[in-house]
Design a protein around this motif. Structure first.
Motif, mmCIF file in Angstrom:
data_model
loop_
_atom_site.group_PDB
_atom_site.id
_atom_site.type_symbol
_atom_site.label_atom_id
_atom_site.label_comp_id
_atom_site.label_asym_id
_atom_site.label_seq_id
_atom_site.Cartn_x
_atom_site.Cartn_y
_atom_site.Cartn_z
ATOM 1 N N TRP A 1 0.842 -1.203 0.000
ATOM 2 C CA TRP A 1 0.000 0.000 0.000
ATOM 3 C C TRP A 1 0.875 1.250 0.000
ATOM 4 O O TRP A 1 0.535 2.258 -0.620
ATOM 5 C CB TRP A 1 -0.927 0.018 1.215
ATOM 6 C CG TRP A 1 -1.707 -1.252 1.417
ATOM 7 C CD1 TRP A 1 -1.804 -1.971 2.568
ATOM 8 C CD2 TRP A 1 -2.505 -1.957 0.451
ATOM 9 N NE1 TRP A 1 -2.597 -3.078 2.373
ATOM 10 C CE2 TRP A 1 -3.039 -3.093 1.095
ATOM 11 C CE3 TRP A 1 -2.810 -1.730 -0.892
ATOM 12 C CZ2 TRP A 1 -3.863 -4.000 0.440
ATOM 13 C CZ3 TRP A 1 -3.626 -2.632 -1.542
ATOM 14 C CH2 TRP A 1 -4.144 -3.751 -0.889
ATOM 15 N N TYR B 1 3.492 4.941 7.764
ATOM 16 C CA TYR B 1 2.113 5.031 7.284
ATOM 17 C C TYR B 1 1.636 6.485 7.274
ATOM 18 O O TYR B 1 1.003 6.943 6.318
ATOM 19 C CB TYR B 1 1.199 4.154 8.147
ATOM 20 C CG TYR B 1 1.733 2.749 8.296
ATOM 21 C CD1 TYR B 1 1.784 1.904 7.198
ATOM 22 C CD2 TYR B 1 2.227 2.286 9.504
ATOM 23 C CE1 TYR B 1 2.298 0.623 7.301
ATOM 24 C CE2 TYR B 1 2.742 0.997 9.630
ATOM 25 C CZ TYR B 1 2.775 0.182 8.519
ATOM 26 O OH TYR B 1 3.289 -1.081 8.629
ATOM 27 N N ILE C 1 0.571 8.868 3.914
ATOM 28 C CA ILE C 1 -0.650 9.666 3.767
ATOM 29 C C ILE C 1 -0.275 11.126 3.508
ATOM 30 O O ILE C 1 -0.819 11.776 2.605
ATOM 31 C CB ILE C 1 -1.542 9.528 5.027
ATOM 32 C CG1 ILE C 1 -2.062 8.099 5.136
ATOM 33 C CG2 ILE C 1 -2.699 10.519 4.972
ATOM 34 C CD1 ILE C 1 -2.937 7.838 6.339
ATOM 35 N N MET D 1 0.835 11.713 -0.005
ATOM 36 C CA MET D 1 -0.273 11.784 -0.962
ATOM 37 C C MET D 1 -0.990 13.127 -0.868
ATOM 38 O O MET D 1 -1.390 13.697 -1.876
ATOM 39 C CB MET D 1 -1.260 10.655 -0.689
ATOM 40 C CG MET D 1 -0.729 9.302 -1.103
ATOM 41 S SD MET D 1 -1.871 8.003 -0.668
ATOM 42 C CE MET D 1 -3.132 8.235 -1.910
ATOM 43 N N THR E 1 -5.525 5.740 1.662
ATOM 44 C CA THR E 1 -5.552 6.418 2.960
ATOM 45 C C THR E 1 -6.311 5.589 3.998
ATOM 46 O O THR E 1 -5.853 5.448 5.129
ATOM 47 C CB THR E 1 -6.185 7.819 2.843
ATOM 48 O OG1 THR E 1 -7.399 7.726 2.118
ATOM 49 C CG2 THR E 1 -5.260 8.783 2.147
ATOM 50 N N LEU F 1 -6.732 2.363 4.007
ATOM 51 C CA LEU F 1 -5.915 1.182 4.300
ATOM 52 C C LEU F 1 -4.793 1.498 5.273
ATOM 53 O O LEU F 1 -4.551 0.781 6.234
ATOM 54 C CB LEU F 1 -5.282 0.689 3.007
ATOM 55 C CG LEU F 1 -5.958 -0.484 2.340
ATOM 56 C CD1 LEU F 1 -5.440 -0.641 0.950
ATOM 57 C CD2 LEU F 1 -5.753 -1.732 3.145
ATOM 58 N N LEU F 2 -4.083 2.596 4.994
ATOM 59 C CA LEU F 2 -2.935 2.937 5.836
ATOM 60 C C LEU F 2 -3.393 3.318 7.238
ATOM 61 O O LEU F 2 -2.694 3.067 8.215
ATOM 62 C CB LEU F 2 -2.137 4.082 5.203
ATOM 63 C CG LEU F 2 -1.407 3.702 3.907
ATOM 64 C CD1 LEU F 2 -0.836 4.930 3.225
ATOM 65 C CD2 LEU F 2 -0.301 2.698 4.183
ATOM 66 N N LEU F 3 -4.596 3.910 7.335
ATOM 67 C CA LEU F 3 -5.122 4.252 8.663
ATOM 68 C C LEU F 3 -5.310 3.005 9.529
ATOM 69 O O LEU F 3 -5.164 3.073 10.751
ATOM 70 C CB LEU F 3 -6.448 4.998 8.525
ATOM 71 C CG LEU F 3 -6.339 6.519 8.421
ATOM 72 C CD1 LEU F 3 -7.694 7.137 8.136
ATOM 73 C CD2 LEU F 3 -5.772 7.098 9.709
ATOM 74 N N PHE G 1 -3.333 0.489 9.779
ATOM 75 C CA PHE G 1 -2.049 0.202 10.430
ATOM 76 C C PHE G 1 -1.799 1.201 11.558
ATOM 77 O O PHE G 1 -1.337 0.845 12.633
ATOM 78 C CB PHE G 1 -0.908 0.264 9.414
ATOM 79 C CG PHE G 1 -0.959 -0.834 8.384
ATOM 80 C CD1 PHE G 1 -0.334 -2.044 8.617
ATOM 81 C CD2 PHE G 1 -1.659 -0.668 7.205
ATOM 82 C CE1 PHE G 1 -0.387 -3.070 7.684
ATOM 83 C CE2 PHE G 1 -1.718 -1.678 6.264
ATOM 84 C CZ PHE G 1 -1.086 -2.885 6.503
#
Lengths: 314, 349
Positions: free
Chosen positions: A233, A284, A288, A291, B147, B149-151, B153
């Protein structure tokens, strides 16, 4: 020890390159797919599959390079599955990708358990060893760390150059980029859009799989459950950060890995002042943020997510 | 070969499609069972027996289905609006956190008040997490798949931190777990000698409510319109951004309630292994149900049966229980194809 001191240690730069390697493979793979107009959310699962397949090849007695080729081959198969759904049948790229991630990761775990039913501690293989490039590794300061890596890291760097050349300097690369921007124009040239996209997704998936294989064959020596841990991801985010350019993808992966390597070291010196979980969150959160920062400048390939059906008029 | 849109797909075909797809998935996975050297029929028989073969098995399946109905609804509502919420897992844990925060002694209320308060708090916690990706999708066009998905983790690490730090129960003998929920906050069991709790009824009511909202209200209409064609919806005067935010609140809220239910209905306290991926499985639930709220209930029971059945099958014969995950994943992919075959007809030439 402060941050400047960490930046001057050779271990930091060696770690940065090591952490960056799977991200470089994964980001390049995703980039090729998206450049051809296909979002490949199977990446997380395909990386897991590559990690398992390459490792298993070596564990069963094959050699390391054979394992790498095997991982790439398996990745291609999943790429073929992805493209038959998204390219030929024109199904939702989001749902297909998530489905493939579910399938590829559960299948890797199934196969691993099937072949090694009684393994309580993950068995180990003899992974790739670091290779010191003659002369360059003797350079002062960063030479020993940057030029003493495992062959897969060098391979990743070579891939960046090859893919840049392929995308921007060859007719096939032009066709791939056109397939992602204006498939009708590709069709008008007499080139098969569906074949170009399928090829791109297969090559891209092979690269993702090799990126996963790096984890079990170079960075570590065993296969663990959940070891890809969101790297796929993160690669999807890095592609956006890199504005779909191979050179910037390399930069992004290095920057990202550098911050990751830094947080591990800062964590060690900070003691228990900041709980370690917040350091582990860094990659992570960073993805974000990357992006969000690049969002305004993001120039998505125009035909990304849009299936192409022969004979349709735009 | 080319594809031709069917004018009006026959209704029986639309209903049959997921059934055929699951059949195809079972057939594909039979190949894996043959590879393990066990008998396919025996393995599947054991799976069915383990899922629904006894009162205990059935109760376990229903218990497992409870969170899946809610996470499945969460995915179904969001996907209807083409809001790709893959963050169900994190939203579930946010709901569980809210229930833990308020339900371990902070509020002194009778059960009739405390339980609804916990459910609402969990829904708000789950919903508010999804607001962030929804907002940056609206404002900055940042893809919400990555976003959300990463949240997941980030939230799991945050829960990990809380369980080892501020929320850690000093009585837990070193295990990273939170203090138990007070008795007034626990959901009653609805079946004797089983783990089945009132959460199932709550989940079923939620499915009914979502069905009513999607079918009969302006909100439901707006959600569907935005999903089908956001530009068209905007032209028709629908506030697309507001609809996305509203969808995010509902979707995240449902996943949050799933987390509350697991804490106050099943476990009684929060741990890091509260959910074995209910948030992700919810996506499969929604896809199998073709995003229909009532279908979600059916497919949640089905998938829960597969997981519970595979666990008991794995104990009886030498087949890894990961077969359940493979079965679920291949069902999702097969359903995609079957749904397409309902919408299109294949013509030669």
């Amino acid at each position: 020890m402060d941050i400047l001191e960490i930046l001057l240690t050779t271990g930091f730069w060696a770690a940065t390159l090591r952490i960056a390697t799977p991200l470089i493979f994964g980001t390049l793979g995703e980039l090729i797919c998206e450049r051809a107009g296909v979002l490949n959310l199977g990446i997380e699962g395909i990386m897991t599959m590559g990690a398992m397949a390459g490792w298993m090849w070596v564990y069963q007695g094959g050699d390391l390079w054979g394992g790498l080729a095997f991982a790439a081959f398996i990745g291609m198969l999943f790429g073929l599955l992805h493209s038959s759904f998204t390219v030929y049948l024109g199904l939702s790229q989001h749902v297909t990708g998530i489905g493939i991630t579910l399938l590829a990761s559960s299948l890797s775990y199934f196969v691993f358990r099937m072949l090694l039913p009684d393994a309580t501690t993950p068995p180990k293989i003899e992974p790739f060893q670091p290779y010191a490039i003659p002369i360059l590794s003797d350079l002062p300061l960063l030479g020993p760390s940057v030029f003493t890596q495992t062959p897969m890291t060098y391979l990743a760097l070579i891939c960046v150059a090859v893919i840049w050349y392929g995308l921007y300097r060859t007719p096939v690369g032009l066709a791939v980029r056109m397939a992602g921007e204006n498939p009708l124009a590709v069709e008008a040239q007499g080139i098969d859009v569906l074949a170009i996209r399928t090829g791109a997704v297969m090559v891209g998936s092979a690269l993702m799989s090799v990126g996963g294989a790096f984890l079990t064959m170079s960075a570590f020596d065993a296969f663990y459950f959940g070891m890809v841990n969101g790297r796929g991801w993160i690669c999807v985010a890095l592609v956006i950060f890199a504005s779909w350019r191979p050179g910037k993808a390399l930069l992004g992966a290095l920057l990202f890995a550098g911050i990751d390597a830094l947080q591990v070291r800062v964590q060690q010196v900070s003691g228990a002042a900041i709980p370690y979980q917040f350091f582990l969150m860094a990659p992570y959160v960073l993805s974000i943020l990357a992006m969000v920062i690049m969002a305004r400048r993001a120039a998505y390939p125009k035909a990304l997510l849009v299936p192409f059906r022969r004979g349709d008029r735009a | 070969m080319r594809l031709e849109l069917r004018e009006a797909p026959p209704i029986w075909l639309a209903g049959l499609a997921p059934v055929l797809a699951v059949g195809a998935a079972l057939l594909l996975c039979a190949g894996l069972i043959v590879w393990t050297g066990e008998s396919v029929l025996e393995a599947y028989a054991l799976l069915v027996k383990g899922a629904v073969g006894s009162r205990f098995a059935l109760a376990e399946t229903l218990t497992r289905a409870t969170p899946l109905i809610l996470t499945g609804l969460a995915a179904a509502v969001a996907f209807r609006a083409k809001l790709w919420n893959i963050g169900g897992e994190g939203q579930l844990y946010m709901g569980a956190l809210a229930a833990t925060w308020l339900g371990t002694g902070a509020l002194d209320l009778p059960p009739l008040l405390l339980i609804p308060v916990l459910l609402i708090a969990g829904a708000l916690a789950g919903g508010s997490v999804l607001i962030v990706p929804a907002l940056i999708k609206n404002k900055l066009k940042v893809d919400e798949v990555v976003t959300t998905l990463l949240l997941n983790f980030i939230i799991l690490l945050f829960v990990n931190y809380l369980l080892e730090g501020p929320l850690k129960d000093p009585m837990s003998l070193g295990w990273p777990q939170a203090a138990p929920i007070v008795d007034e906050g626990l959901l009653p069991k609805i079946l004797e000698k089983s783990r089945l709790h009132l959460g199932l009824i709550i989940a079923l009511l939620a499915a009914l409510a979502i069905w009513l909202v999607m079918r009969f209200t302006v909100w439901g209409f707006e959600i569907k319109a935005v999903g089908l064609n956001a530009r068209g919806a905007a032209f028709a005067g629908i506030n697309v951004n507001a609809t996305i935010i509203r969808t995010a609140l509902i979707s995240g809220g449902l996943a949050g309630i799933a987390g509350v239910g697991e804490v106050i209905g099943l476990k009684g306290y929060l741990t890091l292994d509260l959910s074995p991926g209910f948030g992700y499985t919810g996506i499969a639930v929604a896809m199998l149900a073709q995003l229909h709220p009532i279908g979600v209930v059916v497919s949640a029971f089905f998938l829960a049966g597969i997981y519970v059945g595979a666990d008991s099958m794995g104990r009886a014969v030498n087949i890894p229980t990961y077969l359940a995950d493979v079965l679920v994943a291949s069902s999702v992919l097969c359903v995609l194809v079957s749904v397409m075959l309902v919408r299109f007809r294949i013509r030669r030439g």
